[in-house]
Design a protein around this motif. Structure first.
Motif: not given
Length: 68
Positions: A38-45, A47-53
Motif C-alpha cells: 500500500x505504501x509503495x502504491x501510494x508513493x508510485x501514485x 510520483x506518477x502524478x508529479x510526472x504527469x503534471x
C-alpha cells in the motif's frame, strides 16, 4: 575552526554507521502484514502524478513559447 568542523563531521559519520547496524522493525512489520504494498502504491501514485503534471506544464510552456 577546521578541527571543530572535522570533529563534527566525524561524529555524524560514526552516528550514521551505528544507525545502519540495526534492522528497521517497522518495515518488517509492514512487510509481514502486506501494508508495504500500500505504501509503495501510494508513493508510485504520487510520483506518477508529479510526472504527469510536469509533462503537462512543459507542453503548455512550449505552446506559449511557439505563439510568442
Amino acid at each position: 575552526m577546521r578541527k571543530a568542523a572535522l570533529s563534527f563531521i566525524l561524529l555524524f559519520i560514526a552516528a550514521f554507521a551505528q544507525a545502519q547496524e540495526t534492522q528497521p522493525e517497522m518495515a518488517d512489520a509492514m512487510r509481514s502484514n502486506g501494508k508495504i504494498y500500500v505504501v509503495v502504491l501510494v508513493l508510485a501514485t504520487i510520483f506518477a502524478g508529479i510526472v504527469a503534471y510536469l509533462v503537462r506544464l512543459d507542453r503548455k510552456i512550449t505552446k506559449i513559447e511557439k505563439n510568442s
